[in-house]
Design a protein around this motif. Structure first.
Motif: not given
Lengths: 233, 233
Positions: A128, A157, A195
Protein backbone atom coordinates in the motif's frame (compact mmCIF):
# COMPACT_ATOMS: atom_id res chain seq x y z
CA UNK A 1 7.71 -25.67 -8.30
CA UNK A 2 8.83 -26.55 -4.76
CA UNK A 3 6.16 -27.46 -2.23
CA UNK A 4 6.72 -24.20 -0.38
CA UNK A 5 7.15 -22.25 -3.61
CA UNK A 6 5.85 -18.92 -4.85
CA UNK A 7 3.59 -18.64 -7.91
CA UNK A 8 3.10 -15.28 -9.59
CA UNK A 9 -0.27 -14.85 -11.29
CA UNK A 10 -0.35 -11.93 -13.71
CA UNK A 11 -3.90 -10.87 -14.59
CA UNK A 12 -4.30 -9.46 -18.10
CA UNK A 13 -7.88 -10.31 -18.93
CA UNK A 14 -9.25 -6.76 -18.51
CA UNK A 15 -10.43 -4.48 -21.26
CA UNK A 16 -8.89 -1.10 -20.38
CA UNK A 17 -11.33 1.13 -22.23
CA UNK A 18 -9.65 4.27 -20.91
CA UNK A 19 -6.48 3.57 -22.86
CA UNK A 20 -8.58 3.83 -26.01
CA UNK A 21 -6.82 0.76 -27.28
CA UNK A 22 -10.01 -0.94 -28.42
CA UNK A 23 -8.46 -4.19 -27.31
CA UNK A 24 -6.71 -5.41 -24.20
CA UNK A 25 -4.71 -2.65 -22.56
CA UNK A 26 -2.11 -5.16 -21.40
CA UNK A 27 -0.96 -5.48 -25.03
CA UNK A 28 -0.53 -1.72 -25.55
CA UNK A 29 3.00 -0.81 -26.63
CA UNK A 30 5.34 0.64 -24.01
CA UNK A 31 8.60 1.68 -25.73
CA UNK A 32 7.99 -0.92 -28.41
CA UNK A 33 7.16 -3.84 -26.11
CA UNK A 34 3.73 -5.00 -24.91
CA UNK A 35 2.92 -3.46 -21.52
CA UNK A 36 2.37 -6.84 -19.89
CA UNK A 37 5.81 -8.10 -20.89
CA UNK A 38 7.39 -5.81 -18.27
CA UNK A 39 5.60 -7.45 -15.35
CA UNK A 40 6.23 -10.91 -16.81
CA UNK A 41 9.94 -10.13 -17.12
CA UNK A 42 10.12 -8.85 -13.55
CA UNK A 43 8.57 -12.01 -12.07
CA UNK A 44 10.29 -14.35 -14.49
CA UNK A 45 13.74 -13.01 -13.67
CA UNK A 46 13.15 -12.97 -9.91
CA UNK A 47 14.82 -15.73 -7.90
CA UNK A 48 12.04 -15.28 -5.35
CA UNK A 49 9.39 -16.59 -7.76
CA UNK A 50 9.14 -20.25 -8.80
CA UNK A 51 6.57 -20.05 -11.58
CA UNK A 52 4.74 -17.34 -13.51
CA UNK A 53 1.21 -17.68 -14.88
CA UNK A 54 -0.35 -15.21 -17.26
CA UNK A 55 -4.16 -15.12 -17.29
CA UNK A 56 -5.74 -13.65 -20.43
CA UNK A 57 -9.22 -13.51 -21.91
CA UNK A 58 -10.42 -16.45 -23.94
CA UNK A 59 -9.38 -15.93 -27.55
CA UNK A 60 -6.19 -14.07 -26.64
CA UNK A 61 -4.20 -17.11 -25.58
CA UNK A 62 -2.21 -17.34 -28.79
CA UNK A 63 -1.12 -13.70 -28.83
CA UNK A 64 -0.31 -14.03 -25.12
CA UNK A 65 1.82 -17.13 -25.65
CA UNK A 66 3.89 -15.19 -28.15
CA UNK A 67 4.58 -12.46 -25.58
CA UNK A 68 5.04 -14.81 -22.63
CA UNK A 69 7.37 -17.21 -24.42
CA UNK A 70 10.02 -18.45 -22.00
CA UNK A 71 8.61 -16.29 -19.22
CA UNK A 72 5.16 -17.56 -18.23
CA UNK A 73 2.51 -20.22 -18.79
CA UNK A 74 -0.69 -18.88 -20.33
CA UNK A 75 -4.07 -19.63 -18.73
CA UNK A 76 -7.50 -18.69 -20.09
CA UNK A 77 -9.44 -16.48 -17.67
CA UNK A 78 -13.13 -15.96 -17.00
CA UNK A 79 -15.75 -13.24 -17.14
CA UNK A 80 -14.87 -11.19 -14.08
CA UNK A 81 -11.53 -10.40 -12.50
CA UNK A 82 -12.14 -12.91 -9.73
CA UNK A 83 -12.93 -15.66 -12.27
CA UNK A 84 -9.57 -14.98 -13.90
CA UNK A 85 -7.84 -14.99 -10.53
CA UNK A 86 -9.49 -18.30 -9.73
CA UNK A 87 -8.35 -19.80 -13.06
CA UNK A 88 -4.82 -18.67 -12.26
CA UNK A 89 -4.90 -20.04 -8.73
CA UNK A 90 -6.21 -23.41 -9.92
CA UNK A 91 -3.37 -23.67 -12.46
CA UNK A 92 -0.73 -22.67 -9.89
CA UNK A 93 1.29 -24.96 -7.67
CA UNK A 94 3.04 -22.73 -5.10
CA UNK A 95 2.11 -22.51 -1.45
CA UNK A 96 1.91 -18.76 -1.93
CA UNK A 97 0.38 -16.87 -4.83
CA UNK A 98 1.29 -13.32 -5.81
CA UNK A 99 -1.63 -11.87 -7.75
CA UNK A 100 -0.48 -9.00 -9.94
CA UNK A 101 -2.13 -6.56 -12.30
CA UNK A 102 -0.50 -6.77 -15.76
CA UNK A 103 -0.93 -2.99 -16.04
CA UNK A 104 1.72 -2.43 -13.34
CA UNK A 105 4.99 -2.75 -15.28
CA UNK A 106 7.56 -1.98 -12.56
CA UNK A 107 7.27 -4.21 -9.49
CA UNK A 108 10.72 -4.22 -7.87
CA UNK A 109 12.60 -7.12 -6.28
CA UNK A 110 12.43 -5.34 -2.92
CA UNK A 111 8.66 -5.05 -3.26
CA UNK A 112 8.31 -8.77 -4.03
CA UNK A 113 10.44 -9.57 -0.98
CA UNK A 114 8.25 -7.50 1.33
CA UNK A 115 5.03 -9.02 0.00
CA UNK A 116 6.33 -12.60 0.18
CA UNK A 117 7.63 -12.15 3.71
CA UNK A 118 4.39 -10.51 4.80
CA UNK A 119 2.37 -13.37 3.30
CA UNK A 120 4.51 -16.06 4.93
CA UNK A 121 3.92 -14.40 8.28
CA UNK A 122 0.28 -13.29 7.99
CA UNK A 123 -1.33 -15.48 5.25
CA UNK A 124 -2.40 -12.40 3.29
CA UNK A 125 -0.43 -9.25 2.53
CA UNK A 126 -1.01 -6.23 0.31
CA UNK A 127 1.44 -3.44 -0.66
CA UNK A 128 0.00 0.00 0.00
CA UNK A 129 0.98 3.65 -0.39
CA UNK A 130 -0.24 6.60 1.64
CA UNK A 131 -2.27 9.28 -0.06
CA UNK A 132 -0.41 12.58 0.12
CA UNK A 133 -2.58 14.61 -2.26
CA UNK A 134 -5.68 16.42 -1.03
CA UNK A 135 -8.84 14.58 -2.13
CA UNK A 136 -12.18 16.01 -3.20
CA UNK A 137 -15.22 14.79 -5.06
CA UNK A 138 -16.22 16.18 -8.44
CA UNK A 139 -19.66 17.80 -8.71
CA UNK A 140 -21.92 16.94 -11.63
CA UNK A 141 -20.86 20.11 -13.51
CA UNK A 142 -17.16 19.29 -13.24
CA UNK A 143 -16.43 21.72 -10.39
CA UNK A 144 -15.14 20.65 -6.99
CA UNK A 145 -17.43 19.74 -4.14
CA UNK A 146 -16.53 21.77 -1.01
CA UNK A 147 -14.90 19.83 1.81
CA UNK A 148 -12.12 17.28 1.62
CA UNK A 149 -11.94 13.57 2.40
CA UNK A 150 -10.22 12.48 5.60
CA UNK A 151 -6.99 11.01 4.28
CA UNK A 152 -5.59 10.01 7.67
CA UNK A 153 -4.88 6.29 7.36
CA UNK A 154 -6.25 6.20 3.81
CA UNK A 155 -4.27 3.85 1.57
CA UNK A 156 -4.02 3.05 -2.13
CA UNK A 157 -3.84 -0.67 -2.77
CA UNK A 158 -1.13 -1.91 -5.12
CA UNK A 159 -0.21 -5.35 -6.43
CA UNK A 160 1.22 -8.00 -6.24
CA UNK A 161 -1.12 -9.04 -3.45
CA UNK A 162 0.13 -12.16 -1.66
CA UNK A 163 -2.02 -14.96 -0.27
CA UNK A 164 -1.61 -18.49 0.98
CA UNK A 165 -2.86 -20.37 -2.01
CA UNK A 166 -5.40 -22.62 -0.29
CA UNK A 167 -6.90 -19.85 1.79
CA UNK A 168 -7.26 -17.63 -1.25
CA UNK A 169 -8.71 -20.38 -3.40
CA UNK A 170 -11.34 -21.19 -0.78
CA UNK A 171 -12.43 -17.57 -0.38
CA UNK A 172 -12.42 -16.85 -4.12
CA UNK A 173 -14.73 -19.80 -4.72
CA UNK A 174 -17.09 -18.62 -2.00
CA UNK A 175 -17.08 -14.97 -3.10
CA UNK A 176 -20.45 -13.58 -4.14
CA UNK A 177 -20.92 -10.58 -6.41
CA UNK A 178 -18.16 -8.71 -8.22
CA UNK A 179 -14.99 -8.01 -6.25
CA UNK A 180 -13.05 -4.76 -6.60
CA UNK A 181 -9.67 -6.37 -6.12
CA UNK A 182 -8.00 -9.56 -4.99
CA UNK A 183 -7.94 -8.64 -1.33
CA UNK A 184 -11.71 -8.27 -1.13
CA UNK A 185 -12.46 -11.99 -1.32
CA UNK A 186 -10.31 -12.57 1.73
CA UNK A 187 -11.19 -9.41 3.66
CA UNK A 188 -14.92 -9.94 3.31
CA UNK A 189 -14.49 -13.33 5.04
CA UNK A 190 -12.99 -11.66 8.06
CA UNK A 191 -9.38 -12.69 7.46
CA UNK A 192 -7.05 -9.83 8.47
CA UNK A 193 -4.75 -8.64 5.70
CA UNK A 194 -1.32 -7.29 6.54
CA UNK A 195 0.13 -4.28 4.73
CA UNK A 196 3.68 -3.58 3.58
CA UNK A 197 5.00 -0.43 1.89
CA UNK A 198 4.27 -0.24 -1.84
CA UNK A 199 6.32 1.89 -4.21
CA UNK A 200 5.60 5.09 -6.13
CA UNK A 201 7.29 3.49 -9.15
CA UNK A 202 4.80 0.61 -9.10
CA UNK A 203 2.12 2.64 -10.88
CA UNK A 204 -0.89 1.22 -12.71
CA UNK A 205 -1.15 2.21 -16.37
CA UNK A 206 -4.80 3.07 -16.93
CA UNK A 207 -4.79 6.15 -19.18
CA UNK A 208 -2.68 7.53 -22.02
CA UNK A 209 -1.29 9.97 -19.47
CA UNK A 210 -0.11 7.08 -17.25
CA UNK A 211 1.41 5.46 -20.34
CA UNK A 212 3.41 8.63 -21.06
CA UNK A 213 4.80 8.52 -17.51
CA UNK A 214 5.55 4.79 -17.80
CA UNK A 215 7.57 5.48 -20.95
CA UNK A 216 9.65 8.13 -19.19
CA UNK A 217 10.22 5.69 -16.31
CA UNK A 218 11.21 2.85 -18.65
CA UNK A 219 13.65 5.20 -20.35
CA UNK A 220 14.96 6.44 -17.00
CA UNK A 221 15.42 2.90 -15.69
CA UNK A 222 17.42 1.94 -18.76
CA UNK A 223 19.29 -1.29 -18.02
CA UNK A 224 17.55 -1.61 -14.66
CA UNK A 225 14.32 -2.26 -16.54
CA UNK A 226 13.99 -6.03 -17.00
CA UNK A 227 14.22 -6.97 -20.69
CA UNK A 228 11.67 -9.37 -22.10
CA UNK A 229 14.08 -12.25 -22.36
CA UNK A 230 13.42 -15.92 -21.86
CA UNK A 231 14.31 -17.11 -18.40
CA UNK A 232 17.51 -19.12 -18.10
CA UNK A 233 16.57 -22.49 -16.60
CA UNK B 1 4.55 42.11 -15.65
CA UNK B 2 1.70 43.02 -18.03
CA UNK B 3 -1.60 44.07 -16.51
CA UNK B 4 -3.21 40.85 -17.62
CA UNK B 5 -0.14 38.82 -16.76
CA UNK B 6 0.41 35.52 -15.02
CA UNK B 7 2.42 35.24 -11.80
CA UNK B 8 3.70 31.86 -10.63
CA UNK B 9 4.02 31.52 -6.86
CA UNK B 10 6.14 28.54 -5.83
CA UNK B 11 5.64 27.60 -2.17
CA UNK B 12 8.70 26.11 -0.48
CA UNK B 13 8.20 27.08 3.13
CA UNK B 14 7.15 23.58 4.34
CA UNK B 15 9.21 21.30 6.52
CA UNK B 16 8.85 17.90 4.83
CA UNK B 17 9.57 15.70 7.83
CA UNK B 18 8.85 12.54 5.88
CA UNK B 19 11.87 13.06 3.63
CA UNK B 20 13.99 12.83 6.76
CA UNK B 21 15.96 15.79 5.49
CA UNK B 22 15.91 17.56 8.83
CA UNK B 23 15.52 20.80 6.93
CA UNK B 24 13.33 22.01 4.12
CA UNK B 25 12.45 19.21 1.71
CA UNK B 26 12.41 21.65 -1.19
CA UNK B 27 16.20 21.84 -0.96
CA UNK B 28 16.72 18.05 -1.08
CA UNK B 29 18.97 16.98 -3.93
CA UNK B 30 17.33 15.51 -7.04
CA UNK B 31 20.07 14.30 -9.39
CA UNK B 32 22.44 16.86 -7.89
CA UNK B 33 20.10 19.86 -8.06
CA UNK B 34 17.79 21.19 -5.35
CA UNK B 35 14.29 19.75 -5.79
CA UNK B 36 12.68 23.20 -5.96
CA UNK B 37 14.93 24.29 -8.84
CA UNK B 38 12.97 22.01 -11.20
CA UNK B 39 9.67 23.80 -10.65
CA UNK B 40 11.39 27.19 -10.80
CA UNK B 41 12.99 26.26 -14.10
CA UNK B 42 9.68 25.05 -15.54
CA UNK B 43 7.87 28.31 -14.73
CA UNK B 44 10.84 30.53 -15.50
CA UNK B 45 11.26 29.07 -18.99
CA UNK B 46 7.58 29.16 -19.80
CA UNK B 47 6.40 31.90 -22.16
CA UNK B 48 3.01 31.63 -20.50
CA UNK B 49 4.33 32.98 -17.20
CA UNK B 50 5.34 36.62 -16.66
CA UNK B 51 6.99 36.44 -13.25
CA UNK B 52 8.01 33.76 -10.78
CA UNK B 53 8.01 34.19 -7.01
CA UNK B 54 9.57 31.73 -4.62
CA UNK B 55 8.20 31.78 -1.07
CA UNK B 56 10.49 30.29 1.60
CA UNK B 57 10.60 30.25 5.38
CA UNK B 58 12.18 33.21 7.15
CA UNK B 59 15.90 32.54 7.52
CA UNK B 60 16.14 30.58 4.27
CA UNK B 61 15.98 33.56 1.93
CA UNK B 62 19.70 33.65 1.25
CA UNK B 63 20.01 29.97 0.36
CA UNK B 64 16.85 30.35 -1.75
CA UNK B 65 18.23 33.35 -3.64
CA UNK B 66 21.26 31.28 -4.58
CA UNK B 67 19.02 28.59 -6.11
CA UNK B 68 16.52 31.00 -7.67
CA UNK B 69 19.12 33.26 -9.24
CA UNK B 70 17.87 34.46 -12.62
CA UNK B 71 14.67 32.42 -12.27
CA UNK B 72 12.57 33.84 -9.45
CA UNK B 73 12.21 36.58 -6.86
CA UNK B 74 12.43 35.33 -3.28
CA UNK B 75 9.75 36.26 -0.74
CA UNK B 76 9.70 35.40 2.98
CA UNK B 77 6.67 33.32 3.95
CA UNK B 78 4.71 32.94 7.15
CA UNK B 79 3.77 30.32 9.70
CA UNK B 80 1.16 28.32 7.84
CA UNK B 81 0.88 27.45 4.17
CA UNK B 82 -1.83 30.04 3.67
CA UNK B 83 0.34 32.73 5.27
CA UNK B 84 3.07 31.93 2.76
CA UNK B 85 0.56 31.93 -0.09
CA UNK B 86 -0.66 35.34 1.08
CA UNK B 87 2.89 36.70 1.18
CA UNK B 88 3.41 35.46 -2.38
CA UNK B 89 0.14 36.93 -3.61
CA UNK B 90 0.90 40.32 -2.06
CA UNK B 91 4.30 40.40 -3.77
CA UNK B 92 2.83 39.37 -7.14
CA UNK B 93 1.60 41.64 -9.90
CA UNK B 94 -0.23 39.42 -12.39
CA UNK B 95 -3.98 39.33 -12.87
CA UNK B 96 -3.75 35.56 -12.41
CA UNK B 97 -1.68 33.67 -9.88
CA UNK B 98 -0.56 30.06 -10.28
CA UNK B 99 0.13 28.67 -6.81
CA UNK B 100 2.47 25.71 -7.02
CA UNK B 101 3.98 23.28 -4.55
CA UNK B 102 7.80 23.34 -4.80
CA UNK B 103 7.77 19.57 -4.20
CA UNK B 104 6.20 18.96 -7.65
CA UNK B 105 9.21 19.13 -9.97
CA UNK B 106 7.59 18.33 -13.32
CA UNK B 107 4.69 20.63 -14.26
CA UNK B 108 4.45 20.57 -18.06
CA UNK B 109 3.78 23.43 -20.47
CA UNK B 110 0.52 21.75 -21.50
CA UNK B 111 -0.55 21.59 -17.86
CA UNK B 112 0.17 25.30 -17.35
CA UNK B 113 -1.86 26.10 -20.45
CA UNK B 114 -4.89 24.17 -19.21
CA UNK B 115 -4.76 25.77 -15.76
CA UNK B 116 -4.31 29.31 -17.14
CA UNK B 117 -7.15 28.91 -19.64
CA UNK B 118 -9.40 27.41 -16.98
CA UNK B 119 -8.63 30.29 -14.63
CA UNK B 120 -9.28 32.94 -17.28
CA UNK B 121 -12.65 31.38 -17.92
CA UNK B 122 -13.75 30.41 -14.40
CA UNK B 123 -11.72 32.59 -11.96
CA UNK B 124 -10.41 29.50 -10.17
CA UNK B 125 -9.11 26.25 -11.63
CA UNK B 126 -7.35 23.20 -10.20
CA UNK B 127 -5.67 20.31 -12.07
CA UNK B 128 -6.93 16.93 -10.87
CA UNK B 129 -6.36 13.25 -11.55
CA UNK B 130 -8.80 10.39 -11.07
CA UNK B 131 -8.05 7.75 -8.51
CA UNK B 132 -7.68 4.39 -10.20
CA UNK B 133 -6.34 2.38 -7.27
CA UNK B 134 -8.67 0.73 -4.78
CA UNK B 135 -8.74 2.65 -1.48
CA UNK B 136 -9.02 1.32 2.05
CA UNK B 137 -8.35 2.61 5.54
CA UNK B 138 -5.63 1.17 7.73
CA UNK B 139 -6.69 -0.33 11.06
CA UNK B 140 -4.78 0.53 14.22
CA UNK B 141 -2.75 -2.71 14.00
CA UNK B 142 -1.62 -2.03 10.43
CA UNK B 143 -4.10 -4.40 8.77
CA UNK B 144 -6.75 -3.30 6.29
CA UNK B 145 -10.21 -2.21 7.35
CA UNK B 146 -12.84 -4.21 5.43
CA UNK B 147 -14.82 -2.26 2.86
CA UNK B 148 -13.54 0.15 0.25
CA UNK B 149 -14.07 3.87 -0.30
CA UNK B 150 -16.36 5.00 -3.09
CA UNK B 151 -13.90 6.31 -5.65
CA UNK B 152 -16.50 7.36 -8.22
CA UNK B 153 -15.80 11.03 -8.87
CA UNK B 154 -12.99 11.07 -6.30
CA UNK B 155 -10.10 13.28 -7.38
CA UNK B 156 -6.55 13.99 -6.27
CA UNK B 157 -5.75 17.70 -6.29
CA UNK B 158 -2.51 18.78 -7.99
CA UNK B 159 -0.83 22.14 -8.46
CA UNK B 160 -0.39 24.74 -9.94
CA UNK B 161 -3.80 25.93 -8.80
CA UNK B 162 -4.90 29.03 -10.70
CA UNK B 163 -6.87 31.96 -9.28
CA UNK B 164 -7.76 35.49 -10.20
CA UNK B 165 -5.35 37.34 -7.99
CA UNK B 166 -7.80 39.73 -6.31
CA UNK B 167 -10.39 37.05 -5.60
CA UNK B 168 -7.77 34.78 -4.12
CA UNK B 169 -6.20 37.54 -2.05
CA UNK B 170 -9.58 38.49 -0.57
CA UNK B 171 -10.47 34.93 0.39
CA UNK B 172 -7.01 34.13 1.75
CA UNK B 173 -7.20 37.14 4.07
CA UNK B 174 -10.63 36.09 5.30
CA UNK B 175 -9.72 32.43 5.79
CA UNK B 176 -10.05 31.12 9.33
CA UNK B 177 -8.19 28.09 10.67
CA UNK B 178 -5.60 26.06 8.82
CA UNK B 179 -6.30 25.32 5.16
CA UNK B 180 -5.39 22.00 3.56
CA UNK B 181 -4.53 23.49 0.20
CA UNK B 182 -4.85 26.66 -1.83
CA UNK B 183 -8.27 25.83 -3.21
CA UNK B 184 -9.85 25.59 0.22
CA UNK B 185 -9.81 29.34 0.90
CA UNK B 186 -11.85 29.93 -2.23
CA UNK B 187 -14.08 26.84 -2.04
CA UNK B 188 -15.10 27.50 1.53
CA UNK B 189 -16.43 30.90 0.42
CA UNK B 190 -18.75 29.26 -2.06
CA UNK B 191 -16.84 30.15 -5.22
CA UNK B 192 -17.02 27.23 -7.68
CA UNK B 193 -13.63 25.89 -8.77
CA UNK B 194 -13.23 24.44 -12.23
CA UNK B 195 -11.13 21.34 -12.83
CA UNK B 196 -8.79 20.46 -15.70
CA UNK B 197 -6.84 17.24 -16.23
CA UNK B 198 -3.67 16.99 -14.18
CA UNK B 199 -0.78 14.72 -15.15
CA UNK B 200 0.62 11.51 -13.69
CA UNK B 201 4.12 12.96 -14.21
CA UNK B 202 3.27 15.93 -11.98
CA UNK B 203 3.88 13.96 -8.77
CA UNK B 204 4.53 15.45 -5.34
CA UNK B 205 7.81 14.37 -3.74
CA UNK B 206 6.96 13.64 -0.11
CA UNK B 207 8.93 10.51 0.78
CA UNK B 208 12.30 8.97 -0.11
CA UNK B 209 10.33 6.55 -2.28
CA UNK B 210 8.81 9.46 -4.25
CA UNK B 211 12.30 10.94 -4.58
CA UNK B 212 13.58 7.68 -6.11
CA UNK B 213 10.79 7.83 -8.71
CA UNK B 214 11.47 11.51 -9.39
CA UNK B 215 15.12 10.67 -10.09
CA UNK B 216 14.14 8.00 -12.59
CA UNK B 217 11.75 10.47 -14.24
CA UNK B 218 14.40 13.22 -14.38
CA UNK B 219 16.79 10.74 -15.98
CA UNK B 220 14.11 9.55 -18.39
CA UNK B 221 13.18 13.09 -19.39
CA UNK B 222 16.80 13.91 -20.14
CA UNK B 223 16.93 17.08 -22.22
CA UNK B 224 13.17 17.56 -21.84
CA UNK B 225 13.76 18.29 -18.17
CA UNK B 226 14.23 22.05 -17.82
CA UNK B 227 17.78 22.89 -16.71
CA UNK B 228 18.25 25.36 -13.87
CA UNK B 229 19.46 28.13 -16.11
CA UNK B 230 18.92 31.85 -15.80
CA UNK B 231 16.06 33.08 -17.91
CA UNK B 232 17.00 35.03 -21.04
CA UNK B 233 15.36 38.41 -20.72
Amino acid sequence: VPERGVSAIVLAAGRGKRLGAGGNKAFVSLLGRPLLSYALAAFSRSRQVDEVLLVVARGEEEEAREVAKGMARVVAGGERRQDSALAGVEASRGRIVLVHDAARPFPSEALLRRVIEGTLEHQACVPVVDITDTLRYREAGGTLRPGTIDREGLLRMQTPQGFERDLYWRHLREAKGALLDDAEAVLSCGVPIATVPGEAMNLKVTTQDDLALAEVIARGLGDLCPPAEPRLE
